[in-house]
Scaffold this motif. Structure first.
Motif, PDB file in Angstrom:
ATOM      1  N   TRP A 187       0.806  -1.214   0.000  1.00  0.00           N
ATOM      2  CA  TRP A 187       0.000   0.000   0.000  1.00  0.00           C
ATOM      3  C   TRP A 187       0.836   1.258   0.000  1.00  0.00           C
ATOM      4  O   TRP A 187       0.351   2.328  -0.311  1.00  0.00           O
ATOM      5  N   LEU A 188       2.102   1.135   0.332  1.00  0.00           N
ATOM      6  CA  LEU A 188       2.954   2.325   0.333  1.00  0.00           C
ATOM      7  C   LEU A 188       3.574   2.549  -1.033  1.00  0.00           C
ATOM      8  O   LEU A 188       4.383   3.433  -1.212  1.00  0.00           O
ATOM      9  N   GLY A 189       3.205   1.720  -1.971  1.00  0.00           N
ATOM     10  CA  GLY A 189       3.822   1.715  -3.292  1.00  0.00           C
ATOM     11  C   GLY A 189       3.851   3.077  -3.957  1.00  0.00           C
ATOM     12  O   GLY A 189       2.992   3.913  -3.754  1.00  0.00           O
ATOM     13  N   ALA A 190       4.859   3.282  -4.769  1.00  0.00           N
ATOM     14  CA  ALA A 190       5.018   4.543  -5.466  1.00  0.00           C
ATOM     15  C   ALA A 190       3.964   4.682  -6.550  1.00  0.00           C
ATOM     16  O   ALA A 190       3.499   3.699  -7.084  1.00  0.00           O
ATOM     17  N   LEU A 244      11.130   2.897   2.942  1.00  0.00           N
ATOM     18  CA  LEU A 244      11.389   3.672   4.155  1.00  0.00           C
ATOM     19  C   LEU A 244      10.116   3.806   4.995  1.00  0.00           C
ATOM     20  O   LEU A 244      10.153   3.755   6.224  1.00  0.00           O
ATOM     21  N   ARG A 245       8.981   3.966   4.302  1.00  0.00           N
ATOM     22  CA  ARG A 245       7.717   4.149   5.020  1.00  0.00           C
ATOM     23  C   ARG A 245       7.252   2.866   5.690  1.00  0.00           C
ATOM     24  O   ARG A 245       6.590   2.888   6.727  1.00  0.00           O
ATOM     25  N   ARG A 246       7.613   1.777   5.085  1.00  0.00           N
ATOM     26  CA  ARG A 246       7.116   0.471   5.535  1.00  0.00           C
ATOM     27  C   ARG A 246       7.397   0.281   7.028  1.00  0.00           C
ATOM     28  O   ARG A 246       8.504   0.429   7.487  1.00  0.00           O
ATOM     29  N   GLY A 247       6.388  -0.022   7.742  1.00  0.00           N
ATOM     30  CA  GLY A 247       6.573  -0.302   9.156  1.00  0.00           C
ATOM     31  C   GLY A 247       6.554   0.934  10.038  1.00  0.00           C
ATOM     32  O   GLY A 247       6.495   0.832  11.257  1.00  0.00           O
ATOM     33  N   HIS A 273       1.515  15.383   6.357  1.00  0.00           N
ATOM     34  CA  HIS A 273       2.951  15.084   6.417  1.00  0.00           C
ATOM     35  C   HIS A 273       3.337  14.287   5.179  1.00  0.00           C
ATOM     36  O   HIS A 273       3.417  13.051   5.218  1.00  0.00           O
ATOM     37  N   PRO A 274       3.569  15.004   4.070  1.00  0.00           N
ATOM     38  CA  PRO A 274       3.707  14.363   2.763  1.00  0.00           C
ATOM     39  C   PRO A 274       4.710  13.209   2.678  1.00  0.00           C
ATOM     40  O   PRO A 274       4.420  12.227   1.985  1.00  0.00           O
ATOM     41  N   PRO A 275       5.865  13.281   3.362  1.00  0.00           N
ATOM     42  CA  PRO A 275       6.788  12.153   3.166  1.00  0.00           C
ATOM     43  C   PRO A 275       6.217  10.827   3.673  1.00  0.00           C
ATOM     44  O   PRO A 275       6.681   9.771   3.269  1.00  0.00           O
ATOM     45  N   LEU A 276       5.224  10.917   4.544  1.00  0.00           N
ATOM     46  CA  LEU A 276       4.737   9.694   5.184  1.00  0.00           C
ATOM     47  C   LEU A 276       3.792   8.889   4.315  1.00  0.00           C
ATOM     48  O   LEU A 276       3.669   7.678   4.479  1.00  0.00           O
ATOM     49  N   VAL A 277       3.084   9.563   3.411  1.00  0.00           N
ATOM     50  CA  VAL A 277       2.074   8.837   2.632  1.00  0.00           C
ATOM     51  C   VAL A 277       2.128   9.202   1.154  1.00  0.00           C
ATOM     52  O   VAL A 277       2.549  10.298   0.782  1.00  0.00           O
ATOM     53  N   THR A 278       1.692   8.273   0.330  1.00  0.00           N
ATOM     54  CA  THR A 278       1.616   8.514  -1.107  1.00  0.00           C
ATOM     55  C   THR A 278       0.467   9.464  -1.420  1.00  0.00           C
ATOM     56  O   THR A 278       0.610  10.410  -2.189  1.00  0.00           O
TER      57      THR A 278
END
Lengths: 215, 114
Positions: free
Chosen positions: A74-77, B11-14, B41-46
């Motif tokens: 789900w974090l995919g680019a 990096l976001r994973r977990g 907080h844009p870096p945290l989520v797509t």
């Protein structure tokens, strides 16, 4: 729902519905309910198309959202590969697959020293089943790799045996082979080349299959 | 070169799921408010939309629970709140994160020396 009357929103939700067809029905229904609820709050009646587009942009690409619901990707680019729910095996990248493939090849190459081949083969199969992202047919192809490699090793050896039996050396002079033995030598050589090509192709195919797969 | 795509995803994973737990630390939140707060907080989520599947997964994992509450107007709203297990997880992550961040900063030479 009021937001559904806006063609931008309708098209966006339709795309989510289309892409999410593969999800479990309960997950899909929950996702759509969440997104519709979000849109109903974010888009009060009379909102402009410009603001609607901005809200949809913040929500994101339906492909990303559905991908997020489809597995642990789900974090995919945004521009990432198609997500897959098969990414939950413990691996740290293509290294495991490469190592497994290497061991499978070594198991085939060492076939003439069969105790070594058996030990290496067992290690490779354990890795193959527990630590790689290969599934179904890919596992079968991977299992064929040592067989192909072993046969590629054995084919020229068989050739020497055949050639050796039909070539004669008279009084210590140069070895003389009859016409039939030329064919006998070419056959194992051809088989060798064919098996080698098939095995290399299979190996490349296997590595490519997992290249874009989530770990 | 900016870090993006799969590298940022790694990096976001977990991490992000624990940020969701942290947002719920004080009080239960309406899903819309939770999503928009995290998306600040844009870096945290797509994108905002990708947070909803994460919320569903946290609920399936028993770290959060939901309840429908009547609002002032309109249909009932889905509120998220931490479970007992979610609180434990958040506390554990906070401890690990401090050590993780310190170690990473030390290796990367990114300590804030002010």
């Amino acid at each position: 729902m009021m937001t559904a009357s806006n063609p931008l929103v309708t098209a966006w939700l339709d795309r989510v519905r289309l892409l999410s067809a593969e999800l479990p029905p309960a997950d899909r229904a929950e996702l759509l309910a969440d997104l519709e609820d979000h849109l109903s709050v974010a888009l009060p009646p009379g909102v402009s198309d410009q603001e609607t587009a901005a809200v949809l942009a913040r929500l994101g690409d339906p492909a990303d959202i559905v991908g997020a619901a489809g597995g642990d990707t789900w974090l995919g680019a945004p521009a990432g590969p198609a997500p897959s729910a098969a990414g939950d095996r413990a691996t740290t990248g293509p290294g495991r697959e490469g190592l497994t493939l290497g061991l499978l090849v070594v198991a085939g190459l060492t076939v003439v020293v069969w105790p070594v081949a058996v030990v290496v083969w067992i290690a490779a199969v354990v890795l193959l089943v527990t630590r790689t992202r290969w599934r179904g047919g890919e596992v079968v192809v991977a299992l064929l790799v040592p067989i192909g490699t072993a046969m590629a090793v054995l084919a020229p050896l068989a050739g020497f045996v055949v050639v050796g039996s039909t070539c004669v050396s008279v009084d210590g002079g140069p070895e003389v082979c009859d016409g039939a033995s030329g064919l006998a030598a070419a056959l194992p050589l051809g088989a060798f080349a064919l098996l080698l090509a098939a095995t290399v192709t299979a190996a490349v195919w296997l590595l490519r299959r997992v290249r874009d797969r989530p770990v | 070169m900016e870090l993006d795509g799969p590298d940022l995803a790694q990096l976001r994973r977990g991490v992000v799921q624990h940020c969701v737990l942290a947002l719920l630390d004080e009080e239960p939140l309406y899903s819309y408010d939770l999503v928009t707060a995290l998306a600040e907080h844009p870096p945290l989520v797509t994108s905002e939309g990708t947070i909803y599947p994460l919320l569903s997964r946290l609920r399936r994992d028993g770290l959060v629970t939901t309840q429908m509450r009547e609002g002032d107007a309109g249909p009932p709203r889905r509120y998220y709140e931490l479970t007992h297990e979610g609180r434990h997880r958040l506390a554990a992550f906070r401890t690990v994160w401090v050590a993780f961040r310190a170690a990473t900063d030390a290796v990367l030479h990114t300590q804030d020396d002010r």
